[in-house]
Structures are given as structure tokens and as C-alpha cells.
Write a protein that holds these residues in place. Structure first.
Motif, PDB file in Angstrom:
ATOM      1  N   ARG A 128       3.839  12.347  42.874  1.00 37.79           N
ATOM      2  CA  ARG A 128       3.907  10.899  42.694  1.00 37.79           C
ATOM      3  C   ARG A 128       5.052  10.572  41.754  1.00 37.79           C
ATOM      4  N   PRO A 129       6.025   9.744  42.177  1.00 38.71           N
ATOM      5  CA  PRO A 129       7.142   9.386  41.295  1.00 38.71           C
ATOM      6  C   PRO A 129       6.649   8.691  40.033  1.00 38.71           C
ATOM      7  N   VAL A 130       7.104   9.183  38.872  1.00 38.15           N
ATOM      8  CA  VAL A 130       6.670   8.605  37.597  1.00 38.15           C
ATOM      9  C   VAL A 130       7.839   8.252  36.680  1.00 38.15           C
ATOM     10  N   ALA A 131       9.057   8.604  37.083  1.00 36.14           N
ATOM     11  CA  ALA A 131      10.230   8.296  36.270  1.00 36.14           C
ATOM     12  C   ALA A 131      11.445   8.264  37.174  1.00 36.14           C
ATOM     13  N   ARG A 132      12.451   7.473  36.752  1.00 32.52           N
ATOM     14  CA  ARG A 132      13.644   7.352  37.581  1.00 32.52           C
ATOM     15  C   ARG A 132      14.843   6.956  36.718  1.00 32.52           C
ATOM     16  N   GLY A 133      16.032   7.261  37.203  1.00 27.55           N
ATOM     17  CA  GLY A 133      17.264   6.901  36.502  1.00 27.55           C
ATOM     18  C   GLY A 133      18.420   6.820  37.473  1.00 27.55           C
ATOM     19  N   ARG A 134      19.528   6.228  37.027  1.00 25.31           N
ATOM     20  CA  ARG A 134      20.685   6.007  37.882  1.00 25.31           C
ATOM     21  C   ARG A 134      21.968   6.488  37.208  1.00 25.31           C
ATOM     22  N   LEU A 135      22.902   6.931  38.042  1.00 22.33           N
ATOM     23  CA  LEU A 135      24.203   7.400  37.564  1.00 22.33           C
ATOM     24  C   LEU A 135      25.299   6.847  38.469  1.00 22.33           C
ATOM     25  N   CYS A 136      26.385   6.377  37.855  1.00 20.18           N
ATOM     26  CA  CYS A 136      27.548   5.930  38.608  1.00 20.18           C
ATOM     27  C   CYS A 136      28.786   6.630  38.051  1.00 20.18           C
ATOM     28  N   LEU A 137      29.598   7.167  38.933  1.00 21.74           N
ATOM     29  CA  LEU A 137      30.797   7.880  38.534  1.00 21.74           C
ATOM     30  C   LEU A 137      31.971   6.928  38.397  1.00 21.74           C
ATOM     31  N   GLY A 138      32.783   7.156  37.357  1.00 21.75           N
ATOM     32  CA  GLY A 138      34.014   6.400  37.157  1.00 21.75           C
ATOM     33  C   GLY A 138      35.186   7.352  37.139  1.00 21.75           C
ATOM     34  N   ASP A 139      36.286   6.941  36.529  1.00 22.12           N
ATOM     35  CA  ASP A 139      37.487   7.751  36.447  1.00 22.12           C
ATOM     36  C   ASP A 139      37.395   8.698  35.256  1.00 22.12           C
TER      37      ASP A 139
END
Length: 209
Positions: A128-139
Motif C-alpha cells: 500500500r503506497p504510504v509515501a511519495r516524492g518528485r524529482l525534476c532534472l535541470g542543467d
């Protein structure tokens, strides 16, 4: 230039890159006009900076000042008739200095899913999903935000956060990002203060009319 000075120069010099990436993590298309990056109803700028770029926020909008001088930035905002709202913290780490091997409790695992504009990671406990996060790549850099652990799992918050950082940080490192930024709330920033490799580089202070 000392280590602190180099950190300051880096986050300031790369402001447009990481601010745009932060907008992407919020599913918002940013616009940049001079020293200001607009993210939805938010005007984001480095303070002190180009004061001529500042325009008083309209009703319903917010000014975000990214600064290593929170007292001075607050005085400036108040002089413009603005009141403080929610504050965040900008943290920084070099990917080569981080432990990028996830360490999770039994019955928990990490799952990664590349989205259209950013990478998503989830921690599942008993499937069961209990945590989440996001990542975006730059230069040459990457930005993480929205590292969230669901209520009811307070005892696992530090472990789940660091497992997500390991998964996302490995993705950033693989794609050549030397510097990793995290936009964190105040409590989360306090937890990261004790984690090797991470340090605070600026406050992100919110103000509205």
C-alpha cells in the motif's frame, strides 16, 4: 571564497533553473521576466536582488523571496505592505556525498515511475503506497519537492524520506546532476539538518497583500 560563499553563489546563479524545475514539480508552467520567475499565482525572486524587478503582488497572489537574510527580506516585504504567509527552506547536497542505497524497514519497498515532466517515487508498505516524492532534472542539477509521508506512519518518516532521497538521488546522479536541491517545510528541514551531506542554503519566505 569559502564553502558557504560557494553554496550561496551556486543557488543564486542557478536560480532560474531550479525555480523552473520546482514549478514543473507543481505541474505548473513557469514564466520568467528578468529576475522574477512566476509560478502560477506566485512571484519568486532572490532577495536582495534586482529591486526594480519587484511589482506589488495583486490580490490572491503571493511573493516568494529566496534569501539568506530572512530578517532583511521580511523588513523589505513589510515595507511594501505585505504580510508573511508560509515559509519553506531550500536545502542543497552534492549527489556524490549522499548515501544512494535505500534503507527501508521490512515489508516496505521503493517504486519509481517516470512521469511526463518529472520522476515520481513511492514507498509502499504491505503493498500500500504510504509515501511519495518528485524529482525534476535541470542543467547539471535536480530538484526534489513534495516528499510526503501519510499520516499514521510517523515512526517511519525519517526512514521513508531518506529512502525516497536515495531513489531520486540515484536517478539524478545517473543523469549527470551534481547538485540536488530540496524544497522542504520547516519540520522536514530540521530532520534533514542531521543527515550527512545536506545543508540549508536559503529560506523561501512567502508574503501576500
Amino acid at each position: 571564497m569559502g564553502e558557504k560563499g560557494k553554496d550561496m553563489a551556486l543557488w543564486q546563479d542557478s536560480f532560474h533553473d531550479w525555480a523552473r524545475a520546482w514549478a514543473t514539480l507543481q505541474d505548473v508552467e513557469p514564466t520568467a521576466t528578468g529576475a522574477v520567475v512566476t509560478i502560477g499565482a506566485q512571484q519568486v525572486m532572490v532577495w536582495p536582488g534586482d529591486g526594480a524587478a519587484f511589482e506589488p503582488v495583486s490580490a490572491g497572489s503571493e511573493l516568494l523571496l529566496v534569501t539568506d537574510d530572512p530578517g532583511g527580506a521580511t523588513e523589505f516585504a513589510q515595507s511594501q505592505g505585505l504580510r508573511a504567509t508560509i515559509s519553506n527552506v531550500l536545502l542543497s547536497a552534492e549527489t556524490e556525498d549522499l548515501d544512494l542505497v535505500p534503507d527501508l524497514p521490512p515489508d516496505a519497498y521503493l517504486a519509481e515511475a517516470p512521469m511526463e515532466n518529472y520522476d515520481l517515487v513511492e514507498v509502499a508498505l504491505f503493498d500500500r503506497p504510504v509515501a511519495r516524492g518528485r524529482l525534476c532534472l535541470g542543467d547539471g542539477l535536480a530538484v526534489m519537492a513534495a516528499l510526503v509521508v501519510d499520516d499514521g506512519h510517523e515512526e517511519h518518516v525519517p526512514a521513508f524520506e531518506q529512502a525516497m532521497v536515495a531513489g531520486l538521488g540515484e536517478e539524478a546522479f545517473t543523469h549527470g546532476a551534481d547538485t540536488l536541491y530540496l524544497i522542504a517545510g520547516l519540520e522536514q528541514a530540521e530532520r534533514f539538518a542531521g543527515v550527512e551531506g545536506w545543508h540549508k542554503v536559503a529560506d523561501i519566505l512567502g508574503f501576500s497583500s
